[in-house]
Design a protein around this motif. Sequence first.
Motif, short mmCIF file in Angstrom:
data_model
loop_
_atom_site.label_atom_id
_atom_site.label_comp_id
_atom_site.label_asym_id
_atom_site.label_seq_id
_atom_site.Cartn_x
_atom_site.Cartn_y
_atom_site.Cartn_z
N GLY A 35 -22.64 12.39 -2.62
CA GLY A 35 -22.16 13.32 -2.07
C GLY A 35 -20.89 12.92 -1.13
N TRP A 36 -20.43 13.96 -0.65
CA TRP A 36 -19.14 13.41 0.39
C TRP A 36 -19.21 14.14 1.63
CZ3 TRP A 36 -15.02 10.74 -1.14
CH2 TRP A 36 -14.64 10.38 -2.61
N TYR A 37 -18.88 13.56 2.60
CA TYR A 37 -18.81 13.79 4.21
C TYR A 37 -17.48 13.62 4.49
CZ TYR A 37 -23.78 13.61 3.93
OH TYR A 37 -25.37 13.68 3.79
N ARG A 38 -17.09 14.26 5.64
CA ARG A 38 -15.95 13.99 6.10
C ARG A 38 -15.97 14.01 7.70
NH1 ARG A 38 -13.11 20.11 4.61
NH2 ARG A 38 -14.71 21.32 6.11
N GLN A 39 -14.99 13.38 8.21
CA GLN A 39 -14.82 13.18 9.73
C GLN A 39 -13.38 13.54 10.17
OE1 GLN A 39 -16.44 9.89 11.34
NE2 GLN A 39 -16.59 10.49 13.38
N ALA A 40 -13.08 14.50 10.86
CA ALA A 40 -11.68 14.86 11.55
C ALA A 40 -11.57 14.01 12.86
CB ALA A 40 -11.51 16.18 11.48
N PRO A 41 -10.36 13.84 13.17
CA PRO A 41 -10.08 13.20 14.72
C PRO A 41 -10.73 14.35 15.63
CG PRO A 41 -8.27 13.42 13.61
CD PRO A 41 -9.32 14.17 12.47
N ARG A 45 -19.03 13.27 11.98
CA ARG A 45 -19.00 13.28 10.44
C ARG A 45 -19.93 14.54 10.03
NH1 ARG A 45 -19.88 7.49 7.40
NH2 ARG A 45 -18.31 7.37 8.70
N GLU A 46 -19.51 15.32 9.26
CA GLU A 46 -20.11 16.25 8.56
C GLU A 46 -20.28 16.46 6.93
OE1 GLU A 46 -18.05 20.01 9.61
OE2 GLU A 46 -16.28 19.75 8.07
N TYR A 93 -12.51 11.39 4.59
CA TYR A 93 -13.53 11.99 3.33
C TYR A 93 -14.36 10.55 2.81
CZ TYR A 93 -11.94 16.68 3.23
OH TYR A 93 -11.80 17.90 3.49
N TYR A 94 -15.70 10.45 3.15
CA TYR A 94 -16.42 9.45 2.97
C TYR A 94 -17.44 9.79 1.53
CZ TYR A 94 -15.14 7.35 7.52
OH TYR A 94 -14.20 7.08 8.40
N CYS A 95 -17.78 8.70 0.85
CA CYS A 95 -18.59 9.02 -0.27
C CYS A 95 -19.87 8.39 0.06
CB CYS A 95 -18.18 8.27 -1.45
SG CYS A 95 -19.14 8.23 -2.83
N ASN A 96 -21.14 9.02 -0.21
CA ASN A 96 -22.31 8.41 0.11
C ASN A 96 -23.40 8.72 -1.24
OD1 ASN A 96 -25.47 9.88 0.91
ND2 ASN A 96 -24.94 8.16 2.32
N GLY A 113 -19.09 4.61 1.21
CA GLY A 113 -17.71 4.23 0.82
C GLY A 113 -16.87 3.91 2.16
N GLN A 114 -15.58 3.39 1.78
CA GLN A 114 -14.69 2.96 2.98
C GLN A 114 -13.89 4.22 3.65
OE1 GLN A 114 -14.06 2.63 -0.08
NE2 GLN A 114 -12.01 3.21 -0.42
N GLY A 115 -14.09 5.30 2.99
CA GLY A 115 -13.29 6.44 3.36
C GLY A 115 -12.00 6.75 2.78
N THR A 116 -11.41 7.82 2.54
CA THR A 116 -10.32 8.16 1.96
C THR A 116 -9.67 9.24 2.91
OG1 THR A 116 -8.84 8.50 0.02
CG2 THR A 116 -11.08 9.67 0.33
#
Length: 122
Positions: A35-41, A45-46, A93-96, A113-116
């Motif tokens: 899946g994908w998670y994301r973290q805004a400034p 992380r959600e 965006y982070y892959c898990n 992942g390292q995030g994009t």
Amino acid sequence: QVQLVESGGGLVQPGGSLRLSCAASGSIFTINTMGWYRQAPGKQRELVATITLSGRTNYEDSVKGRFTLSRDNAKNTVYLQMNSLKPEDTAVYYCNAEILRTVYSGRYLDYWGQGTQVTVSS
């Protein structure tokens, strides 16, 4: 060792599209949920979306109808097609992936992942 390598982030105008990819490599017996998670400034992380080995998907409410998650089990790769992007989608965006490294491992382990960076702006 296991690696998750992400690609596809970038800058896009509101209403535009991006496709993120995440490929898992290394010592892998099988992968359960990806899946994908994301973290805004300034935010936590959600979850964005997840997909099980059988292909069952789950989406965060704000992305339903705009984002589509798919996976290629033969390539250990997950894809996130993001359409109708909004400024509030801007985040890293982070892959898990939940990975069983060998048949003897006993339990799945979480890898990230390292995030994009995805930036939606005019």
